[in-house]
Design a protein around this motif. Structure first.
Motif, PDB file in Angstrom:
ATOM      1  N   ALA A 266       0.842  -1.195   0.000  1.00 33.95           N
ATOM      2  CA  ALA A 266       0.000   0.000   0.000  1.00 33.95           C
ATOM      3  C   ALA A 266       0.879   1.247   0.000  1.00 33.95           C
ATOM      4  O   ALA A 266       1.746   1.406   0.858  1.00 33.95           O
ATOM      5  CB  ALA A 266      -0.917  -0.002   1.213  1.00 33.95           C
ATOM      6  N   THR A 267       0.664   2.115  -0.972  1.00 33.32           N
ATOM      7  CA  THR A 267       1.493   3.303  -1.153  1.00 33.32           C
ATOM      8  C   THR A 267       0.626   4.549  -1.056  1.00 33.32           C
ATOM      9  O   THR A 267      -0.311   4.731  -1.833  1.00 33.32           O
ATOM     10  CB  THR A 267       2.192   3.262  -2.527  1.00 33.32           C
ATOM     11  N   GLN A 268       0.938   5.401  -0.092  1.00 36.20           N
ATOM     12  CA  GLN A 268       0.186   6.641   0.106  1.00 36.20           C
ATOM     13  C   GLN A 268       0.377   7.552  -1.104  1.00 36.20           C
ATOM     14  O   GLN A 268       1.503   7.863  -1.483  1.00 36.20           O
ATOM     15  CB  GLN A 268       0.684   7.329   1.377  1.00 36.20           C
ATOM     16  N   SER A 269      -0.725   7.977  -1.711  1.00 40.59           N
ATOM     17  CA  SER A 269      -0.650   8.728  -2.963  1.00 40.59           C
ATOM     18  C   SER A 269      -1.706   9.825  -2.993  1.00 40.59           C
ATOM     19  O   SER A 269      -2.709   9.768  -2.274  1.00 40.59           O
ATOM     20  CB  SER A 269      -0.869   7.798  -4.167  1.00 40.59           C
ATOM     21  N   VAL A 270      -1.457  10.810  -3.849  1.00 38.12           N
ATOM     22  CA  VAL A 270      -2.429  11.871  -4.108  1.00 38.12           C
ATOM     23  C   VAL A 270      -2.572  12.014  -5.617  1.00 38.12           C
ATOM     24  O   VAL A 270      -1.580  12.144  -6.336  1.00 38.12           O
ATOM     25  CB  VAL A 270      -1.993  13.218  -3.494  1.00 38.12           C
ATOM     26  N   LEU A 271      -3.810  11.955  -6.095  1.00 40.47           N
ATOM     27  CA  LEU A 271      -4.092  12.172  -7.512  1.00 40.47           C
ATOM     28  C   LEU A 271      -4.957  13.413  -7.643  1.00 40.47           C
ATOM     29  O   LEU A 271      -5.875  13.628  -6.851  1.00 40.47           O
ATOM     30  CB  LEU A 271      -4.815  10.972  -8.126  1.00 40.47           C
ATOM     31  N   GLN A 272      -4.662  14.230  -8.647  1.00 41.66           N
ATOM     32  CA  GLN A 272      -5.440  15.450  -8.858  1.00 41.66           C
ATOM     33  C   GLN A 272      -5.467  15.802 -10.333  1.00 41.66           C
ATOM     34  O   GLN A 272      -4.564  15.445 -11.091  1.00 41.66           O
ATOM     35  CB  GLN A 272      -4.859  16.605  -8.047  1.00 41.66           C
ATOM     36  N   CYS A 273      -6.538  16.464 -10.744  1.00 45.22           N
ATOM     37  CA  CYS A 273      -6.658  16.886 -12.135  1.00 45.22           C
ATOM     38  C   CYS A 273      -6.807  18.403 -12.190  1.00 45.22           C
ATOM     39  O   CYS A 273      -7.423  19.019 -11.312  1.00 45.22           O
ATOM     40  CB  CYS A 273      -7.834  16.196 -12.819  1.00 45.22           C
ATOM     41  N   LEU A 274      -6.228  18.998 -13.223  1.00 47.76           N
ATOM     42  CA  LEU A 274      -6.202  20.448 -13.378  1.00 47.76           C
ATOM     43  C   LEU A 274      -6.949  20.830 -14.643  1.00 47.76           C
ATOM     44  O   LEU A 274      -6.652  20.321 -15.732  1.00 47.76           O
ATOM     45  CB  LEU A 274      -4.755  20.949 -13.458  1.00 47.76           C
ATOM     46  N   GLY A 275      -7.923  21.727 -14.512  1.00 49.49           N
ATOM     47  CA  GLY A 275      -8.717  22.156 -15.654  1.00 49.49           C
ATOM     48  C   GLY A 275      -7.922  23.003 -16.629  1.00 49.49           C
ATOM     49  O   GLY A 275      -6.865  23.551 -16.301  1.00 49.49           O
ATOM     50  N   ASN A 276      -8.449  23.118 -17.853  1.00 47.67           N
ATOM     51  CA  ASN A 276      -7.795  23.941 -18.872  1.00 47.67           C
ATOM     52  C   ASN A 276      -8.012  25.427 -18.629  1.00 47.67           C
ATOM     53  O   ASN A 276      -7.334  26.262 -19.219  1.00 47.67           O
ATOM     54  CB  ASN A 276      -8.310  23.557 -20.262  1.00 47.67           C
ATOM     55  N   LEU A 402       5.577  26.447  -9.303  1.00 49.65           N
ATOM     56  CA  LEU A 402       5.100  25.136  -8.870  1.00 49.65           C
ATOM     57  C   LEU A 402       5.329  25.070  -7.363  1.00 49.65           C
ATOM     58  O   LEU A 402       6.464  25.149  -6.895  1.00 49.65           O
ATOM     59  CB  LEU A 402       5.876  24.021  -9.573  1.00 49.65           C
ATOM     60  N   THR A 403       4.240  24.961  -6.618  1.00 51.65           N
ATOM     61  CA  THR A 403       4.330  24.934  -5.157  1.00 51.65           C
ATOM     62  C   THR A 403       3.992  23.531  -4.677  1.00 51.65           C
ATOM     63  O   THR A 403       2.942  22.979  -5.028  1.00 51.65           O
ATOM     64  CB  THR A 403       3.367  25.952  -4.533  1.00 51.65           C
ATOM     65  N   LEU A 404       4.893  22.957  -3.897  1.00 51.35           N
ATOM     66  CA  LEU A 404       4.741  21.574  -3.457  1.00 51.35           C
ATOM     67  C   LEU A 404       4.779  21.495  -1.942  1.00 51.35           C
ATOM     68  O   LEU A 404       5.542  22.227  -1.294  1.00 51.35           O
ATOM     69  CB  LEU A 404       5.873  20.703  -4.013  1.00 51.35           C
ATOM     70  N   ILE A 405       3.985  20.598  -1.398  1.00 56.18           N
ATOM     71  CA  ILE A 405       4.109  20.251   0.013  1.00 56.18           C
ATOM     72  C   ILE A 405       4.292  18.739   0.087  1.00 56.18           C
ATOM     73  O   ILE A 405       3.429  17.972  -0.361  1.00 56.18           O
ATOM     74  CB  ILE A 405       2.899  20.745   0.842  1.00 56.18           C
ATOM     75  N   ASP A 406       5.459  18.324   0.541  1.00 56.05           N
ATOM     76  CA  ASP A 406       5.855  16.909   0.551  1.00 56.05           C
ATOM     77  C   ASP A 406       5.736  16.293  -0.838  1.00 56.05           C
ATOM     78  O   ASP A 406       5.325  15.143  -0.999  1.00 56.05           O
ATOM     79  CB  ASP A 406       5.029  16.117   1.567  1.00 56.05           C
ATOM     80  N   GLY A 407       6.065  17.096  -1.851  1.00 58.25           N
ATOM     81  CA  GLY A 407       6.062  16.630  -3.232  1.00 58.25           C
ATOM     82  C   GLY A 407       4.738  16.770  -3.943  1.00 58.25           C
ATOM     83  O   GLY A 407       4.652  16.536  -5.147  1.00 58.25           O
ATOM     84  N   ILE A 408       3.672  17.157  -3.224  1.00 62.01           N
ATOM     85  CA  ILE A 408       2.331  17.235  -3.804  1.00 62.01           C
ATOM     86  C   ILE A 408       2.077  18.647  -4.327  1.00 62.01           C
ATOM     87  O   ILE A 408       2.151  19.616  -3.557  1.00 62.01           O
ATOM     88  CB  ILE A 408       1.266  16.879  -2.754  1.00 62.01           C
ATOM     89  N   PRO A 409       1.772  18.813  -5.611  1.00 65.43           N
ATOM     90  CA  PRO A 409       1.459  20.147  -6.134  1.00 65.43           C
ATOM     91  C   PRO A 409       0.194  20.706  -5.482  1.00 65.43           C
ATOM     92  O   PRO A 409      -0.802  20.001  -5.317  1.00 65.43           O
ATOM     93  CB  PRO A 409       1.237  19.899  -7.631  1.00 65.43           C
ATOM     94  N   ILE A 410       0.241  21.975  -5.098  1.00 64.76           N
ATOM     95  CA  ILE A 410      -0.929  22.630  -4.508  1.00 64.76           C
ATOM     96  C   ILE A 410      -1.161  23.969  -5.192  1.00 64.76           C
ATOM     97  O   ILE A 410      -0.228  24.596  -5.712  1.00 64.76           O
ATOM     98  CB  ILE A 410      -0.772  22.848  -2.984  1.00 64.76           C
ATOM     99  N   ARG A 411      -2.403  24.397  -5.202  1.00 62.29           N
ATOM    100  CA  ARG A 411      -2.762  25.723  -5.706  1.00 62.29           C
ATOM    101  C   ARG A 411      -3.274  26.626  -4.594  1.00 62.29           C
ATOM    102  O   ARG A 411      -3.186  27.843  -4.687  1.00 62.29           O
ATOM    103  CB  ARG A 411      -3.825  25.591  -6.804  1.00 62.29           C
ATOM    104  N   ILE A 457      -3.996  18.178   2.577  1.00 59.58           N
ATOM    105  CA  ILE A 457      -4.553  18.318   1.230  1.00 59.58           C
ATOM    106  C   ILE A 457      -6.005  17.863   1.277  1.00 59.58           C
ATOM    107  O   ILE A 457      -6.296  16.673   1.398  1.00 59.58           O
ATOM    108  CB  ILE A 457      -3.771  17.466   0.207  1.00 59.58           C
ATOM    109  N   ALA A 458      -6.921  18.811   1.207  1.00 65.43           N
ATOM    110  CA  ALA A 458      -8.347  18.476   1.301  1.00 65.43           C
ATOM    111  C   ALA A 458      -8.801  17.760   0.036  1.00 65.43           C
ATOM    112  O   ALA A 458      -8.460  18.162  -1.081  1.00 65.43           O
ATOM    113  CB  ALA A 458      -9.159  19.748   1.516  1.00 65.43           C
ATOM    114  N   GLU A 459      -9.570  16.687   0.221  1.00 57.68           N
ATOM    115  CA  GLU A 459     -10.112  15.969  -0.927  1.00 57.68           C
ATOM    116  C   GLU A 459     -11.277  16.750  -1.531  1.00 57.68           C
ATOM    117  O   GLU A 459     -11.987  17.480  -0.846  1.00 57.68           O
ATOM    118  CB  GLU A 459     -10.574  14.575  -0.517  1.00 57.68           C
TER     119      GLU A 459
END
Length: 542
Positions: A266-276, A402-411, A457-459
């Motif tokens: 089991a690998t802790q992961s974050v997936l996110q999609c960015l609109g155009n 590009l802003t990252l927290i623990d490698g996770i891109p955030i806006r 990171i809020a879902e």
């Protein structure tokens, strides 16, 4: 119950012959350490694949009588064989369950399914009157052979006594055996005879072949139109000191694909999609990682034999005391993750700062002002902004880095606004444009926290936090070391060697436990023509 099962099986075999069907050798061989379990126990499995396959992964999972998947694992294939385990949840209700083996790319065409019985350890089996058993026309039967002889096994043993047995393979069959043998000694229940059957059908859609690792798939759709959204950038991030990062730009059908090949378990992961565009609202959905239920067998109610009830009651007590004495016989083998050497995906940092080496700053605004040269973090009318100095152009970028927290891109910069010295382990700053594939980043600010807590990171409909399952870690099975004579040995599995090397003579040495009952030593294997064979011998612990 045993007699009823016999006649049902006989009837099905007659019907099978009448319709001209025979057992196919293209089925997977699926063998579990036992057939009866208590919730919370591990289930061990050995798999033989019928032929060379393009995928390097086979799926093992557990479903209930209605096809609802409960748990599962992806197992690595080596030389047309695989082995692994399932941890049965404590919450399982008492009843019949189905263990399945298949490969994703052709799961609709071929599965092998084995029936097991699970008792919830908080239930009272003596109150059960009926048991549901599976029936199927596609029952798989292995070939018993007398060319494998089990020697030295006594008809009965006392508790905590030594078993010294042997397995003798005739030269004629030794030449035909392909791969490794499975040798096990475990408790059995004469009145419970589960079935193993094949589920063969049509593949509804073509799936990708997992040649290098587990493939994660999903779809992005436009919330306004509910149509698949093409051209959307999807990020997959695995937080770490050197984070794992992948991106995929969706096709016209809105689908995306990621390869999870550098991580196990089991690998802790974050997936996110960015609109155009900033106002584009998207819905993001991951595909189920395992096969659909497919065609389920019929279940028939049978009377619950008294001796089986009594055995289940003893099992519950046994497993309860196992937990009391912390007797765990499975040990996960820590597999070193494939390290990402060098620098993170955004490249070498222009500066890297550990705020803990300086004064105690209360928030990120103070940290950026005092410690991060070329970084401006501002709060103007509750509007946060972040800019990085472009050392090549000798001016600040107009766009946010590009802003990252623990490698996770955030806006959402509010996530980092209140991070102080005690919260941050390291900050990397890149003061130049960075390119990753066809992604362009106007500078980078990467913050690595002390707690690595991705719950910051809020879902949402566009962000998913999830434990993605890579290939299952290897495990070791071993007898316990019990040095105190008054402590009982509570194993129902006495011996498990899923990779025994075929030889003319194989030694099997183990100890009986404190659990009374019937046991079986069984040897399983596969011949070069695909035939699955076995030899077995029973004994009793009194």
């Amino acid at each position: 119950m045993h007699i009823n099962r016999y006649y049902i099986t006989l009837l099905f075999l007659i019907l099978f012959s009448a319709t001209g069907k025979t057992q196919t050798k293209s089925a997977y061989g699926l063998f579990t350490d036992r057939d009866v379990y208590v919730s919370g126990e591990p289930l061990l499995a050995k798999i033989y694949l019928p032929e060379e396959v393009p995928s390097r992964i086979v799926c093992l999972d557990l479903v209930n009588q209605y096809g609802t998947r409960i748990t599962g694992a992806s197992l690595a294939i080596h030389n047309k064989e695989a082995e692994g385990y399932l941890q049965l949840p404590d919450s399982l209700s008492t009843g019949t369950y189905l263990v399945r083996i298949y490969q994703k790319y052709n799961a609709g065409k071929l599965k092998t399914i084995h029936e097991i019985f699970v008792t919830n350890r908080f239930d009272k089996p003596e109150k059960l009157d009926k048991i549901k058993i599976a029936t199927s026309l596609s029952i798989l039967k292995d070939q018993q052979t007398d060319l494998i002889q089990i020697t030295g096994l006594q008809p009965s043993y006392s508790i905590k006594s030594k078993i010294e047995a042997g397995v003798q393979l005739d030269d004629s069959i030794l030449k035909k055996v392909e791969g490794r043998l499975l040798v096990s000694v475990a408790q059995v229940y004469p009145t419970y005879v589960p079935i193993t059957f094949s589920d063969q059908g049509e593949q509804k859609k073509e799936e990708m072949i997992e040649k290098r690792g587990v493939i994660i798939t999903g779809i992005v759709s436009d919330r306004k139109t509910s149509m698949p959204a093409g051209g959307i950038t999807v990020y997959l991030t695995i937080p770490d000191s050197i984070p794992g990062f992948q991106y995929y730009i969706t096709r016209k059908d809105g689908r995306f694909y990621f390869l999870l090949d550098k991580y196990t378990g089991a690998t802790q992961s974050v997936l996110q999609c960015l609109g155009n565009s900033p106002g584009q609202l998207l819905d993001f959905k991951l595909d189920e990682g395992f096969a659909e239920s497919g065609k389920l067998p019929e279940f028939q109610l049978q009377s619950f034999p008294l001796d089986f009830k009594e055995a289940l009651t003893r099992n519950i007590s046994t497993v309860t005391f196992q937990k009391v004495f912390s007797q765990n016989y499975l040990k996960l083998v820590t597999t070193p993750q494939k390290s990402i050497k060098g620098h993170p995906y955004y490249g070498k940092a222009s500066q890297s700062v550990d705020p803990r080496l300086f004064l105690d700053f209360a928030n990120f605004s103070e940290i950026s002002k005092e410690l991060l040269r070329g970084v401006k973090f501002k709060n103007s009318n509750n509007e946060l902004s972040l800019r990085v100095f472009n050392s090549s152009a000798n001016e600040y970028f107009d766009e946010s880095p590009l802003t990252l927290i623990d490698g996770i891109p955030i806006r959402d910069l509010k996530i980092i606004a209140n991070l102080g010295t005690a919260d941050i382990e390291r900050i990397d700053v890149c003061q130049s444009e960075r390119i990753f594939g066809n992604l362009r980043f106007p500078g980078v600010v990467a913050i690595y926290t002390t707690k690595k807590d991705i719950s910051r990171i809020a879902e949402s409909s566009q962000i998913v936090r999830k434990n993605l399952n890579g290939i299952q870690q290897s495990y070791l099975w071993a007898e316990p070391r019990i040095t105190i004579a008054t402590v009982p040995d509570l194993r129902q599995l006495l011996y498990w060697d899923s990779s025994a090397v075929p030889a003319k003579s194989i030694s099997v040495q183990c100890n009986t436990s404190s659990v009374l009952g019937h046991y079986k030593l069984i040897v399983r294997g596969r011949l070069k023509d695909g035939t699955l064979i076995f030899s077995e011998k029973y004994f009793e612990v009194k």
